[in-house]
Design an enzyme around this catalytic site. Structure first.
Site, PDB file in Angstrom:
ATOM      1  N   ASN A  70       0.864  -1.177   0.000  1.00  0.00           N
ATOM      2  CA  ASN A  70       0.000   0.000   0.000  1.00  0.00           C
ATOM      3  C   ASN A  70       0.903   1.231   0.000  1.00  0.00           C
ATOM      4  OD1 ASN A  70      -1.832   2.025   0.512  1.00  0.00           O
ATOM      5  ND2 ASN A  70      -2.299   1.386   2.620  1.00  0.00           N
ATOM      6  N   TRP A  71       0.970   1.892  -1.144  1.00  0.00           N
ATOM      7  CA  TRP A  71       1.906   3.022  -1.272  1.00  0.00           C
ATOM      8  C   TRP A  71       1.358   4.298  -0.644  1.00  0.00           C
ATOM      9  CZ3 TRP A  71       3.907   2.470  -7.077  1.00  0.00           C
ATOM     10  CH2 TRP A  71       4.572   1.231  -7.195  1.00  0.00           C
ATOM     11  N   LYS A  72       0.115   4.271  -0.212  1.00  0.00           N
ATOM     12  CA  LYS A  72      -0.519   5.437   0.431  1.00  0.00           C
ATOM     13  C   LYS A  72      -0.315   6.696  -0.438  1.00  0.00           C
ATOM     14  CE  LYS A  72       0.184   3.220   4.847  1.00  0.00           C
ATOM     15  NZ  LYS A  72       0.123   3.331   6.281  1.00  0.00           N
ATOM     16  N   HIS A 105      -9.490   0.858   5.057  1.00  0.00           N
ATOM     17  CA  HIS A 105      -8.198   1.045   5.735  1.00  0.00           C
ATOM     18  C   HIS A 105      -8.400   1.938   6.962  1.00  0.00           C
ATOM     19  CE1 HIS A 105      -4.077   2.218   6.516  1.00  0.00           C
ATOM     20  NE2 HIS A 105      -3.713   1.162   5.809  1.00  0.00           N
ATOM     21  N   GLU A 153      -6.754   4.296   8.125  1.00  0.00           N
ATOM     22  CA  GLU A 153      -6.552   5.740   7.880  1.00  0.00           C
ATOM     23  C   GLU A 153      -7.800   6.363   7.255  1.00  0.00           C
ATOM     24  OE1 GLU A 153      -2.878   5.320   5.731  1.00  0.00           O
ATOM     25  OE2 GLU A 153      -1.887   4.690   7.574  1.00  0.00           O
ATOM     26  N   GLU A 160      -5.372  -5.539  10.436  1.00  0.00           N
ATOM     27  CA  GLU A 160      -4.361  -4.512  10.673  1.00  0.00           C
ATOM     28  C   GLU A 160      -4.618  -3.851  12.019  1.00  0.00           C
ATOM     29  OE1 GLU A 160      -2.472  -3.203   6.779  1.00  0.00           O
ATOM     30  OE2 GLU A 160      -4.186  -1.898   7.088  1.00  0.00           O
ATOM     31  N   GLY A 198       2.394   1.732  10.823  1.00  0.00           N
ATOM     32  CA  GLY A 198       3.322   2.856  10.682  1.00  0.00           C
ATOM     33  C   GLY A 198       4.010   3.237  11.985  1.00  0.00           C
ATOM     34  N   SER A 240       3.439  -2.661  10.243  1.00  0.00           N
ATOM     35  CA  SER A 240       4.899  -2.665  10.403  1.00  0.00           C
ATOM     36  C   SER A 240       5.547  -3.986  10.012  1.00  0.00           C
ATOM     37  CB  SER A 240       5.277  -2.267  11.836  1.00  0.00           C
ATOM     38  OG  SER A 240       4.824  -0.946  12.109  1.00  0.00           O
ATOM     39  N   GLY A 243       2.775  -1.280   4.260  1.00  0.00           N
ATOM     40  CA  GLY A 243       2.823   0.142   3.951  1.00  0.00           C
ATOM     41  C   GLY A 243       4.261   0.588   3.748  1.00  0.00           C
ATOM     42  N   GLY A 244       4.874   1.088   4.821  1.00  0.00           N
ATOM     43  CA  GLY A 244       6.218   1.667   4.764  1.00  0.00           C
ATOM     44  C   GLY A 244       7.225   0.841   3.973  1.00  0.00           C
TER      45      GLY A 244
HETATM   46  C1  PEP Z   1      -0.776  -0.202   6.023  1.00  0.00           C
HETATM   47  O1  PEP Z   1      -0.864   0.977   5.778  1.00  0.00           O
HETATM   48  O2  PEP Z   1      -1.664  -0.958   5.611  1.00  0.00           O
HETATM   49  C2  PEP Z   1       0.351  -0.685   6.810  1.00  0.00           C
HETATM   50  C3  PEP Z   1       0.335  -1.892   7.283  1.00  0.00           C
HETATM   51  O3  PEP Z   1       1.389   0.221   7.012  1.00  0.00           O
HETATM   52  P1  PEP Z   1       2.830  -0.106   7.702  1.00  0.00           P
HETATM   53  O4  PEP Z   1       3.341  -1.362   7.047  1.00  0.00           O
HETATM   54  O5  PEP Z   1       3.660   1.073   7.381  1.00  0.00           O
HETATM   55  O6  PEP Z   1       2.577  -0.291   9.159  1.00  0.00           O
END
Ligand code: PEP
Length: 249
Positions: free
Chosen positions: A9-11, A91, A93, A161, A167, A207, A228-229
């Protein structure tokens, strides 16, 4: 056996040219599904770059209407037109910053399925809910309302999640994640049937990195990761793909 998924997920990151560059550096796989979710503006260019090499392009959101006076919004038809086969919905966010309710997420899922697009439905508890032992209650509510009046789950993947792990660098332990994934699978069994619960893929997100992915991906009820990251770093993302491939052999 359920085929693993590694999804990035590049957000709200990467311009079009940066997205093309990143997409080119992602490893393809023959034994797991690799998904990348760029921003709306990069979807078409990334789809063209990938050129059916097996990597699946996903959007990060849609509006639950076909078209009309919804300034700034994007419909499922539009993401399909841009080459998307999947969309991430619910999600945390979006739930937190854009006040998305379970009911709205349900509308989005139903509309997306009408267009024959797959869905990654995100669910998860926040820190306060975990501390007060409300995790299972919250997940039950998100699943019941999010999947309300949806009879066929064949195009749906769930991503567990925990909000406190997204994050933050804080990751659920493999045992903690497995326990919750098993709860989710049992919940699906109670809402649908055993076959559906055995088939549905449940990803872990929060993470996930090359150094913690193996322990998580080795768990019985963890069928991949939503990342994500680390998905913005091709070396890290490709390492996670390789670990998932190894575990899938
Ligand atoms: C996400 O945004 O779905 C996610 C899991 O982010 P991160 O890996 O950065 O925690």
């Amino acid at each position: 056996m359920r085929k693993m998924i590694i999804a990035g997920n590049w957000k709200m990151n990467k311009t079009i040219s940066e997205s093309i560059e990143l997409a080119k550096s992602i490893k393809t796989s023959s034994n797991i599904d690799v998904i990348i979710a760029p921003t709306f503006t990069s979807l078409k260019s990334v789809s063209e770059t990938i050129n059916n090499n097996g990597i699946i392009v996903s959007a990060q959101n849609i509006h639950p209407k076909d078209s009309g006076a919804y300034t700034g919004e994007i419909s499922p038809l539009m993401i399909k037109d841009a080459g998307c086969k999947t969309v991430i919905l619910g999600h945390s966010e979006r739930r937190e910053y854009f006040n998305e309710s379970n009911q709205l997420i349900n509308e989005k899922i139903k509309k997306t399925l009408n267009y024959d697009i797959n869905v990654i439905l995100c669910v998860g508890e926040n820190l306060d809910q975990r501390k007060t032992e409300k995790t299972n209650e919250i997940l039950s509510e998100q699943l019941e309302l999010g999947l309300s009046n949806i009879n066929d789950l064949s195009k749906i993947t769930i991503a567990y999640e925990p909000v406190w792990a997204i994050g933050t660098g804080e990751v659920a332990s493999p045992e903690q994640a497995q326990e919750t994934h098993s709860f989710i699978r049992n919940k699906i069994k109670s809402m649908y049937d055993e076959e559906t619960s055995n088939k549905i893929r449940i990803l872990y997100g929060g993470s996930m990195k090359p150094d913690n992915a193996e322990g998580l991906l080795n768990q019985q009820d963890i069928d991949g990761g939503l990342i994500g990251g680390a998905s913005l770093n091709p070396e890290a993302f490709n390492k996670i793909i390789s670990l998932a491939e190894k575990i899938s052999q």
